[in-house]
Design an enzyme around this catalytic site. Structure first.
Site, PDB file in Angstrom:
ATOM      1  N   GLY A   1       2.461  -1.903   9.873  1.00  0.00           N
ATOM      2  CA  GLY A   1       1.841  -0.991   9.185  1.00  0.00           C
ATOM      3  C   GLY A   1       0.616  -1.329   8.156  1.00  0.00           C
TER       4      GLY A   1
ATOM      5  N   LYS B   1      14.422   8.226  -9.424  1.00  0.00           N
ATOM      6  CA  LYS B   1      13.513   8.839  -8.263  1.00  0.00           C
ATOM      7  C   LYS B   1      13.641  10.195  -8.361  1.00  0.00           C
ATOM      8  CE  LYS B   1      11.070   6.819  -4.821  1.00  0.00           C
ATOM      9  NZ  LYS B   1      10.486   5.715  -4.937  1.00  0.00           N
TER      10      LYS B   1
ATOM     11  N   GLY C   1      -1.182   0.733   6.021  1.00  0.00           N
ATOM     12  CA  GLY C   1      -1.672   1.633   4.918  1.00  0.00           C
ATOM     13  C   GLY C   1      -2.131   0.830   3.597  1.00  0.00           C
ATOM     14  N   ASN C   2      -1.560   1.407   2.721  1.00  0.00           N
ATOM     15  CA  ASN C   2      -2.032   1.157   1.328  1.00  0.00           C
ATOM     16  C   ASN C   2      -1.607  -0.349   1.000  1.00  0.00           C
ATOM     17  OD1 ASN C   2      -3.644   3.288   0.467  1.00  0.00           O
ATOM     18  ND2 ASN C   2      -1.623   4.544   0.185  1.00  0.00           N
ATOM     19  N   VAL C   3      -0.647  -0.713   1.237  1.00  0.00           N
ATOM     20  CA  VAL C   3       0.007  -2.115   0.979  1.00  0.00           C
ATOM     21  C   VAL C   3      -0.589  -2.885   2.005  1.00  0.00           C
ATOM     22  CG1 VAL C   3       2.441  -3.447   0.560  1.00  0.00           C
ATOM     23  CG2 VAL C   3       1.967  -1.199  -0.636  1.00  0.00           C
TER      24      VAL C   3
HETATM   25  P1  NAD Z   1       1.251   4.246   3.411  1.00  0.00           P
HETATM   26  O1  NAD Z   1       1.713   5.513   3.920  1.00  0.00           O
HETATM   27  O2  NAD Z   1      -0.109   4.074   2.880  1.00  0.00           O
HETATM   28  O3  NAD Z   1       1.373   3.225   4.799  1.00  0.00           O
HETATM   29  C1  NAD Z   1       2.260   3.152   5.609  1.00  0.00           C
HETATM   30  C2  NAD Z   1       1.417   2.710   6.842  1.00  0.00           C
HETATM   31  O4  NAD Z   1       2.439   2.542   7.822  1.00  0.00           O
HETATM   32  C3  NAD Z   1       0.650   3.854   7.626  1.00  0.00           C
HETATM   33  O5  NAD Z   1      -0.591   3.393   7.910  1.00  0.00           O
HETATM   34  C4  NAD Z   1       1.558   4.502   8.782  1.00  0.00           C
HETATM   35  O6  NAD Z   1       0.772   4.905   9.800  1.00  0.00           O
HETATM   36  C5  NAD Z   1       2.074   3.185   9.232  1.00  0.00           C
HETATM   37  N1  NAD Z   1       3.524   3.494   9.958  1.00  0.00           N
HETATM   38  C6  NAD Z   1       4.355   4.453   9.662  1.00  0.00           C
HETATM   39  N2  NAD Z   1       5.437   4.207  10.611  1.00  0.00           N
HETATM   40  C7  NAD Z   1       5.180   3.251  11.340  1.00  0.00           C
HETATM   41  C8  NAD Z   1       5.952   2.607  12.298  1.00  0.00           C
HETATM   42  N3  NAD Z   1       7.115   3.058  12.460  1.00  0.00           N
HETATM   43  N4  NAD Z   1       5.242   1.335  12.763  1.00  0.00           N
HETATM   44  C9  NAD Z   1       4.178   0.889  12.421  1.00  0.00           C
HETATM   45  N5  NAD Z   1       3.526   1.421  11.482  1.00  0.00           N
HETATM   46  C10 NAD Z   1       4.033   2.788  10.964  1.00  0.00           C
HETATM   47  O7  NAD Z   1       2.286   3.574   2.632  1.00  0.00           O
HETATM   48  P2  NAD Z   1       2.236   2.281   1.454  1.00  0.00           P
HETATM   49  O8  NAD Z   1       2.083   2.785   0.160  1.00  0.00           O
HETATM   50  O9  NAD Z   1       1.086   1.450   2.150  1.00  0.00           O
HETATM   51  O10 NAD Z   1       3.676   1.616   1.439  1.00  0.00           O
HETATM   52  C11 NAD Z   1       4.349   0.864   2.630  1.00  0.00           C
HETATM   53  C12 NAD Z   1       5.829   0.697   2.228  1.00  0.00           C
HETATM   54  O11 NAD Z   1       5.776  -0.091   1.097  1.00  0.00           O
HETATM   55  C13 NAD Z   1       6.571   1.862   1.886  1.00  0.00           C
HETATM   56  O12 NAD Z   1       7.941   1.484   2.508  1.00  0.00           O
HETATM   57  C14 NAD Z   1       6.631   2.144   0.553  1.00  0.00           C
HETATM   58  O13 NAD Z   1       7.647   2.781   0.058  1.00  0.00           O
HETATM   59  C15 NAD Z   1       6.634   0.686  -0.024  1.00  0.00           C
HETATM   60  N6  NAD Z   1       6.115   0.285  -1.166  1.00  0.00           N
HETATM   61  C16 NAD Z   1       4.611   0.680  -1.559  1.00  0.00           C
HETATM   62  C17 NAD Z   1       4.185   0.168  -2.837  1.00  0.00           C
HETATM   63  C18 NAD Z   1       2.773   1.017  -3.119  1.00  0.00           C
HETATM   64  O14 NAD Z   1       2.467   0.199  -4.158  1.00  0.00           O
HETATM   65  N7  NAD Z   1       2.251   1.594  -2.432  1.00  0.00           N
HETATM   66  C19 NAD Z   1       5.083  -0.247  -3.655  1.00  0.00           C
HETATM   67  C20 NAD Z   1       6.416  -0.371  -3.229  1.00  0.00           C
HETATM   68  C21 NAD Z   1       6.699  -0.370  -2.024  1.00  0.00           C
END
Ligand code: NAD
Length: 349
Positions: A179, A79, A181-183
């Site tokens: 949450g 990382k 977001g993307n996931v």
């Molecule tokens: P992202 O930044 O697109 O989405 C995160 C979302 O969570 C946002 O909409 C944000 O506003 C919201 N958020 C933040 N703090 C919050 C809280 N306290 N309560 C509620 N919502 C809150 O990130 P992502 O890419 O969707 O990733 C989400 C999680 O999944 C992270 O922990 C990331 O490390 C993990 N992850 C992502 C991927 C990937 O492919 N993107 C792969 C493996 C793991």
């Protein structure tokens, strides 16, 4: 640009990277290259201080060793982090300096997108290094991993439902998502398609509004998500949210989501087990993203076939972990950690 080795008992290599011209300060940590070159994303955050950044990169790179091994990828764990506010401090010159530091490792570490980074930033890094994945364009470009991450979590929810309820039909099941977001949003779409009822929360009101209007989700306040009475709680935002404060409040049968490092401590895995809540270990549930990224690192010609085969194997791994955990009445997290250790021992033999 200056690269200094940081001594470590726990990691194979750690480097502090700084560059006075661009204001760059960051770290690259290679936890293990036992199964292959270390792979894991680059995160940019306004860390409180340098020590906090070093602690984060060590923890995250170790997590990548577990995730890559659980997904049976020929990749180790690594990382990188950059200290700074991505909105203010991220410049092409700073990213290019960091790209040169990655190139300097000659392929022992591959980077990709993580918090605070975009596909365009990966393209900037690629001007200086070939050891970068998650690009939008190019021969083996794998693009945004989030839809595949969400597919893997969806599969994990189905497996946990099979174990807990005796069937994996999600029609009418109630899932609380933290949450969007993307996931989380991609997961919400898959669950909606499967007929699940959704309760959601996010710090971003626009994202909640979209979930309410487009897929009929029920919104709750940030802190209320833990006490929603549902079948499944799916954490898809931040780490450390399964802890001594939240676990007693949970009113679900299953926790299965995509956020990294959901358990505040390993003891919290045991606490979930004691409460009879089935936990899908995060580094197994969310392995879809790195599977997608791996197709770019490994230059896989038929990406859809590789991803499908690896996702299916990951689902089988989750199934085996939950079966063993049930048989021995231990937390699935403990079994998942032991499973990874065994895979690494076999590789070393
Ligand atoms: P992202 O930044 O697109 O989405 C995160 C979302 O969570 C946002 O909409 C944000 O506003 C919201 N958020 C933040 N703090 C919050 C809280 N306290 N309560 C509620 N919502 C809150 O990130 P992502 O890419 O969707 O990733 C989400 C999680 O999944 C992270 O922990 C990331 O490390 C993990 N992850 C992502 C991927 C990937 O492919 N993107 C792969 C493996 C793991």
């Amino acid at each position: 640009m200056k690269i200094t080795a940081v001594p470590s008992d726990s990691h194979e290599e750690i480097y502090r990277v700084s560059d006075a011209d661009t204001g760059l300060l960051g770290f690259i940590a290679l936890h293990s290259t036992q199964l292959g070159p270390a792979a894991g994303g680059l995160r940019m955050r306004l860390y409180a201080n340098e020590d906090a950044a070093l602690t984060d990169v060590k923890r995250l790179s170790k997590g990548m060793t577990y995730k890559n091994a659980a997904a049976d990828l020929p990749l180790g764990g690594g990382k990188a982090v950059i200290v700074g506010d991505p909105a203010k401090d991220k410049t092409p010159a700073l990213l290019r300096a960091f790209g040169r530091a990655i190139e300097n490792l000659e392929g022992r570490y591959y980077t990709a997108e993580d918090m605070g980074m975009s596909p365009a930033d990966m393209a900037t890094l690629a001007e200086e290094t070939s050891y970068v994945a998650g690009l939008a364009d190019g021969a083996f470009a794998s693009g945004d991993p989030s839809p595949i991450t969400a597919r893997g979590i969806f599969n994990a929810i189905r497996v946990t439902c099979r174990h807990r309820f005796g069937g994996d039909d999600l029609n009418g099941r109630h899932v609380a998502i933290q949450g969007l977001g993307n996931v989380g949003w991609n997961l919400a779409l898959l669950l909606k398609d499967a007929g699940a009822d959704l309760t959601v929360t996010d710090v971003d009101q626009d994202r909640i509004n979209r979930a309410v209007t487009e897929i009929g989700a029920t919104p709750v306040a940030l802190d209320e998500i833990y006490a929603v009475k549902a079948d499944v709680f799916a954490p898809c935002a931040i780490g450390g949210i399964l802890n001594a404060d939240t676990i007693p409040a949970l009113r679900v049968s299953i926790v299965a989501g995509g956020a990294n490092n959901q358990l505040a401590t390993p003891e919290d895995g045991a606490a979930l087990n004691d409460r009879g809540i089935l936990y899908a270990p995060d580094f197994v549930a969310n392995g879809g993203g790195i599977i997608n990224v791996a197709t770019e690192i490994l230059k896989i010609a038929d990406r859809p076939a590789y991803v499908a085969q690896k996702l299916s194997a990951l689902e089988a791994t989750m199934d085996t972990i939950l079966t063993k955990a049930h048989k021995n009445n231990v937390s699935p997290d403990a079994v998942a950690v032991a499973t990874v250790a065994q895979k690494m021992d076999r590789a070393a033999a």
